[in-house]
Design an enzyme around this catalytic site. Structure first.
Site, PDB file in Angstrom:
ATOM      1  CG  ASN A  59      -1.509   1.226   1.295  1.00 12.27           C
ATOM      2  OD1 ASN A  59      -1.755   2.124   0.285  1.00 12.27           O
ATOM      3  ND2 ASN A  59      -2.061   1.483   2.579  1.00 12.27           N
TER       4      ASN A  59
ATOM      5  CE  LYS B  22       0.317   3.363   4.827  1.00 10.32           C
ATOM      6  NZ  LYS B  22       0.028   3.323   6.335  1.00 10.32           N
TER       7      LYS B  22
ATOM      8  CG  HIS C 129      -5.814   1.798   4.799  1.00 11.11           C
ATOM      9  ND1 HIS C 129      -5.434   2.699   5.746  1.00 11.11           N
ATOM     10  CD2 HIS C 129      -4.900   0.921   4.711  1.00 11.11           C
ATOM     11  CE1 HIS C 129      -4.233   2.501   6.331  1.00 11.11           C
ATOM     12  NE2 HIS C 129      -3.704   1.367   5.646  1.00 11.11           N
TER      13      HIS C 129
ATOM     14  CD  GLU D 174      -3.015   5.348   6.491  1.00  8.79           C
ATOM     15  OE1 GLU D 174      -3.157   5.183   5.258  1.00  8.79           O
ATOM     16  OE2 GLU D 174      -2.047   4.826   7.312  1.00  8.79           O
TER      17      GLU D 174
ATOM     18  CD  GLU E 285      -3.681  -2.967   7.099  1.00 11.57           C
ATOM     19  OE1 GLU E 285      -2.638  -3.093   6.820  1.00 11.57           O
ATOM     20  OE2 GLU E 285      -4.446  -1.769   6.970  1.00 11.57           O
TER      21      GLU E 285
ATOM     22  N   GLY F  75       1.845   1.882  10.612  1.00  7.79           N
ATOM     23  CA  GLY F  75       2.931   3.135  10.636  1.00  7.79           C
ATOM     24  C   GLY F  75       3.491   3.618  11.953  1.00  7.79           C
TER      25      GLY F  75
ATOM     26  CB  SER G 260       4.716  -1.999  11.947  1.00  5.69           C
ATOM     27  OG  SER G 260       4.389  -0.690  12.269  1.00  5.69           O
TER      28      SER G 260
HETATM   29  C1  PEP Z   1      -1.131  -0.108   5.741  1.00  2.90           C
HETATM   30  O1  PEP Z   1      -1.056   1.003   5.161  1.00  2.90           O
HETATM   31  O2  PEP Z   1      -1.916  -0.740   5.571  1.00  2.90           O
HETATM   32  C2  PEP Z   1       0.045  -0.299   6.667  1.00  2.90           C
HETATM   33  C3  PEP Z   1      -0.016  -1.758   7.230  1.00  2.90           C
HETATM   34  O3  PEP Z   1       1.216   0.353   6.915  1.00  2.90           O
HETATM   35  P1  PEP Z   1       2.482  -0.013   7.478  1.00  2.90           P
HETATM   36  O4  PEP Z   1       3.123  -1.149   7.040  1.00  2.90           O
HETATM   37  O5  PEP Z   1       3.431   1.269   7.307  1.00  2.90           O
HETATM   38  O6  PEP Z   1       2.230  -0.071   8.971  1.00  2.90           O
END
Ligand code: PEP
Length: 254
Positions: free
Chosen positions: A12, A14, A98, A100, A170, A176, A216
């Site tokens: 992803n 972003k 997601h 976000e 998630e 992040g 992460s």
């Molecule tokens: C994500 O954007 O879905 C995500 C898991 O980000 P990160 O791996 O940076 O935590």
């Protein structure tokens, strides 16, 4: 309830990468993952990068995903992009719900469901994100939150469309932040999601559905997470922008 499921490693990106940067990044990713057969490799890119990346991945093992989709087929929705528009550009996957988008753009369980259905009706694979916030975990209601999000996202989704559904677990506190769920925590919640699928669609469907972990995931922790019985891949943010790290995660899915 474990069975052989094909893993899906999805990046992803972003809101990173201009179209020219995106072309460069995906070329570098492809150079690292060339010949991958053991899992599906997907890059979910910003909408404006889609044509450039579609051209760059044509004929390769890298598949193209988007980061959002509108639920209407067409019409007066300024600034939005429909499932058919994505499909026409060669997009195969789309992230829906997601955290976000839930946090910053007013996404609700209801709109997640509508977007997922629009994506599925157009023949896209919907990567539906669910996950608890830190205070919800601390209150001991992770199972309740994640089960509710999963059930609502799949409201009115028929069993025949389940092959095109991926659930990405998630935990919001892990996205992040550099704080990853432990292998056991992630596996436990993915197992809870699988049980929700079993209750709604039956055991066979639950055995087949792909459930990713995201939050992460990186080159160091991927092997542990991806070795767990209920984890069938990863949705990767930060590390998906680093071709060598992303390739390590892809290899860890073997
Ligand atoms: C994500 O954007 O879905 C995500 C898991 O980000 P990160 O791996 O940076 O935590």
């Amino acid at each position: 309830m474990s069975t052989k499921r094909r893993k899906v490693i999805a990046g992803n990106w972003k809101m990173n990468m201009t179209p020219s940067e995106a072309k460069e990044l995906v070329k570098n990713i492809y150079a690292e993952v060339k010949g991958t057969k053991h899992c599906d490799v997907v890059v979910c890119v910003p909408a404006i990068d889609i044509p450039a990346v579609a051209q760059a991945v044509r004929g390769t093992c890298v598949k193209l995903g988007a980061q959002n989709v509108h639920f209407a087929e067409k019409g007066a929705y300024t600034g939005e992009i429909s499932a058919n528009m994505l499909k026409d550009c060669g997009v195969e996957y789309v992230i829906v719900g997601h955290s976000e988008r839930r946090q910053y753009f007013g996404e609700t369980d209801e709109t997640v469901n509508k977007r997922a259905k629009a994506a599925l009706d157009a023949g896209l694979t919907a990567i539906i994100c669910v996950g608890e916030q830190l205070w919800e975990r601390e209150c001991g209601i992770t199972a309740e939150i994640v089960s509710r999000q999963t059930k609502l996202a799949l409201y009115d989704v028929p069993a025949e469309q389940l092959a095109k559904v991926i659930i990405a677990y998630e935990p919001v506190w892990a996205i992040g932040t550099g704080k990853t769920a432990t292998d056991e925590q992630a596996d436990e919640v993915c197992g809870i999601i699988r049980q929700v699928i079993a209750d709604k669609y039956g055991k066979d469907a639950a055995k087949k559905i792909v459930i990713q972990y995201g939050g992460s995931m990186n080159a160091k922790n991927a092997a542990g997470l991806l070795s767990m019985a209920n984890i069938d891949g990863g949705l990767i943010g930060g590390a998906s922008l680093k071709p060598a790290d992303f390739a390590v995660i892809v290899k860890a899915a073997q």
